[in-house]
Design a protein around this motif. Structure first.
Motif, PDB file in Angstrom:
ATOM      1  N   TYR A 164       3.997  -1.698   1.140  1.00  0.00           N
ATOM      2  CA  TYR A 164       2.670  -1.834   0.262  1.00  0.00           C
ATOM      3  C   TYR A 164       2.720  -2.049  -1.421  1.00  0.00           C
ATOM      4  CZ  TYR A 164       1.111   1.856   3.223  1.00  0.00           C
ATOM      5  OH  TYR A 164      -0.095   3.134   4.166  1.00  0.00           O
ATOM      6  N   TRP A 198      -4.261  -1.768  -9.119  1.00  0.00           N
ATOM      7  CA  TRP A 198      -4.670  -3.039  -7.350  1.00  0.00           C
ATOM      8  C   TRP A 198      -3.411  -2.162  -6.337  1.00  0.00           C
ATOM      9  CZ3 TRP A 198      -9.648  -3.131  -6.691  1.00  0.00           C
ATOM     10  CH2 TRP A 198     -10.346  -4.169  -7.685  1.00  0.00           C
ATOM     11  N   THR A 211       1.853  -2.479  -5.454  1.00  0.00           N
ATOM     12  CA  THR A 211       0.470  -2.222  -6.865  1.00  0.00           C
ATOM     13  C   THR A 211       1.156  -3.223  -7.371  1.00  0.00           C
ATOM     14  OG1 THR A 211       2.133  -0.812  -8.108  1.00  0.00           O
ATOM     15  CG2 THR A 211       0.774  -0.181  -6.587  1.00  0.00           C
ATOM     16  N   SER A 247      -5.231  -5.185   3.234  1.00  0.00           N
ATOM     17  CA  SER A 247      -5.980  -4.574   2.390  1.00  0.00           C
ATOM     18  C   SER A 247      -5.771  -4.076   0.969  1.00  0.00           C
ATOM     19  CB  SER A 247      -6.579  -2.796   3.287  1.00  0.00           C
ATOM     20  OG  SER A 247      -5.252  -2.315   3.512  1.00  0.00           O
ATOM     21  N   VAL A 248      -6.739  -3.594   0.170  1.00  0.00           N
ATOM     22  CA  VAL A 248      -6.447  -3.345  -1.141  1.00  0.00           C
ATOM     23  C   VAL A 248      -7.172  -2.091  -1.165  1.00  0.00           C
ATOM     24  CG1 VAL A 248      -8.634  -4.905  -1.592  1.00  0.00           C
ATOM     25  CG2 VAL A 248      -6.504  -4.360  -3.362  1.00  0.00           C
ATOM     26  N   GLU A 249      -6.766  -1.516  -2.336  1.00  0.00           N
ATOM     27  CA  GLU A 249      -7.453   0.253  -3.146  1.00  0.00           C
ATOM     28  C   GLU A 249      -7.391   0.136  -4.913  1.00  0.00           C
ATOM     29  OE1 GLU A 249      -7.885   4.756  -2.471  1.00  0.00           O
ATOM     30  OE2 GLU A 249      -6.671   3.346  -1.202  1.00  0.00           O
ATOM     31  N   GLU A 250      -9.037   0.396  -4.996  1.00  0.00           N
ATOM     32  CA  GLU A 250      -8.164  -0.200  -6.320  1.00  0.00           C
ATOM     33  C   GLU A 250      -8.287   2.026  -6.939  1.00  0.00           C
ATOM     34  OE1 GLU A 250     -11.476  -0.029 -10.426  1.00  0.00           O
ATOM     35  OE2 GLU A 250     -12.350  -1.093  -8.203  1.00  0.00           O
ATOM     36  N   LYS A 251      -6.853   1.448  -8.030  1.00  0.00           N
ATOM     37  CA  LYS A 251      -6.179   2.562  -7.950  1.00  0.00           C
ATOM     38  C   LYS A 251      -6.631   2.819  -9.754  1.00  0.00           C
ATOM     39  CE  LYS A 251      -5.049   4.596  -4.141  1.00  0.00           C
ATOM     40  NZ  LYS A 251      -5.004   5.857  -4.163  1.00  0.00           N
ATOM     41  N   GLN A 291      -9.655  -7.831   3.938  1.00  0.00           N
ATOM     42  CA  GLN A 291     -10.681  -6.733   3.540  1.00  0.00           C
ATOM     43  C   GLN A 291     -11.057  -8.399   2.054  1.00  0.00           C
ATOM     44  OE1 GLN A 291      -9.502  -3.449   1.293  1.00  0.00           O
ATOM     45  NE2 GLN A 291     -10.021  -2.377   3.318  1.00  0.00           N
TER      46      GLN A 291
END
Length: 377
Positions: A372, A306, A374, A298-302, A260
């Protein structure tokens, strides 16, 4: 009750009451139980007594001439030297308002007059036990803090030792591997028998493997010893650099890497590159026979961080090894099966924690693994 019990429960108690009968009764009872007792008939004398010889606990009447019990307690709690002394109020005032006020000014307990001696003793012993436990906890916390400091210092020295040893070993190893390569290149000119390959080649191969081990040890020690200021880093650029560094093994395995659009994070550029290279490189290296490696980033904002995921379709990892895999020198396969030093994931863990993040994995044996990690904003 025996004297050994008294010695364990012994404490210094100050009784403050303007009624001599109350002072006499409580003083005699507590003295019989092994306590050291001081007495004061008003608030002013109580404050003087506390300053001269701080007690372990105070039994304090409320209604007294001059300073009342509320004022005495307020004064005690305002001074750092006396603020932690527990105060039990003794009063004929039985209204809820008076009791709430007593607790608001710092009292730990409230006994209504006329009191039962056994009740007073029980509450005194209870408060002194709490104080002793708090002191023990404070002492243990202090010792633990000191041990943690010593451990951190020892770890720092160990990392420095590993760095120095690894650095100093590089030069003789380069000499060994250099001469082994020279012998192999000149074997026809110096009439070296073909059978000698079996002696020289292992020297070269093991020397190269030791060089790789030393290189990884240096990287591991540098994570802890070299503290660079974190800067905004575009992860897309880091990924592009990683692909260049892994170009040979990507071409050799025909690995497919997808991703991504990645964010900009506050990080150490060199260490972030090591993290990407180790995790993506593992996804390529630990592939299943006959299966083209596929790695997805992939990456997701938390909230506050990140969450990155690096997923592969490789051989997978059994759950029994999840806790061990980030430990240094933990190898799950032989060098002949999958070359490596067992340091790469330990480096990854150290880098992530150096950035204030966490790292973990999910894996299905024979299907693939997802790592995973962060990185805080």
């Amino acid at each position: 009750m025996n004297s050994h019990f008294f010695s364990e429960q012994k404490g210094n108690i100050l009784i403050v009451d303007d009624l001599p009968d109350n002072l006499r009764l409580l003083s005699e009872t507590l003295t019989e139980r092994g306590y050291e007792v001081q007495c004061a008939i008003n608030g002013k004398l109580a404050l003087m007594a506390v300053q001269n010889a701080p007690p372990d606990l105070i039994l304090l009447d409320i209604k007294m001439p001059g300073l009342d019990g509320y004022e005495v307690c307020t004064e005690l709690k305002s001074q750092a030297s006396t603020a932690k002394i527990p105060v039990i109020f003794l009063s004929a005032l039985d209204d809820v308002f008076d009791k709430v006020k007593a607790f608001n000014v710092g009292g730990v307990d409230y006994i209504t007059k006329p009191f039962q001696v056994e009740e007073v003793l029980a509450r005194v012993e209870n408060q002194l036990t709490i104080c002793r436990l708090q002191q023990q906890l404070h002492s243990q916390n202090f010792k633990l803090h000191k041990l943690n400091q010593d451990l951190a210092h020892s770890n720092q020295e160990l990392e420095q030792f590993a760095y120095i040893v690894s650095h100093d070993l590089q030069q003789p190893l380069q000499t060994i591997t250099g001469f082994a390569e020279l012998v192999l290149s000149l074997k026809s000119e110096i009439n070296l028998e073909e059978e000698a390959d079996e002696y020289v080649l292992p020297i070269l191969e093991e020397g190269i493997r030791m060089q790789e081990l030393i290189k990884n040890l240096l990287e591991y020690s540098r994570v802890g010893t070299k503290r660079r200021e974190l800067q905004p880093i575009d992860c897309n650029l880091i990924l592009a650099e990683t692909r260049k560094q892994l170009h040979h093994c990507i071409e050799e395995t025909q690995a497919i890497i997808t991703h991504q659009t990645l964010p900009t994070v506050k990080a150490d550029r060199i260490q972030l590159g090591q993290l990407f290279q180790n995790l993506i490189g593992n996804g390529i290296k630990y592939c299943r026979p006959g299966v083209i490696p596929q790695v997805t980033i992939s990456v997701e904002e938390k909230p506050g961080e990140w969450l990155f995921a690096i997923q592969d379709n490789g051989i997978g990892i059994k759950p029994d090894y999840f806790d061990k895999i980030f430990q240094i020198f933990q190898r799950l396969h032989t060098v002949q099966e999958y070359p490596g030093t067992g340091i790469g994931l330990a480096i990854c863990k150290k880098i992530v924690e150096r950035h204030g993040g966490r790292i973990w994995l999910e894996s299905e044996f024979g299907v693939g693994t997802t790592f995973y990690f962060t990185i805080p904003f």
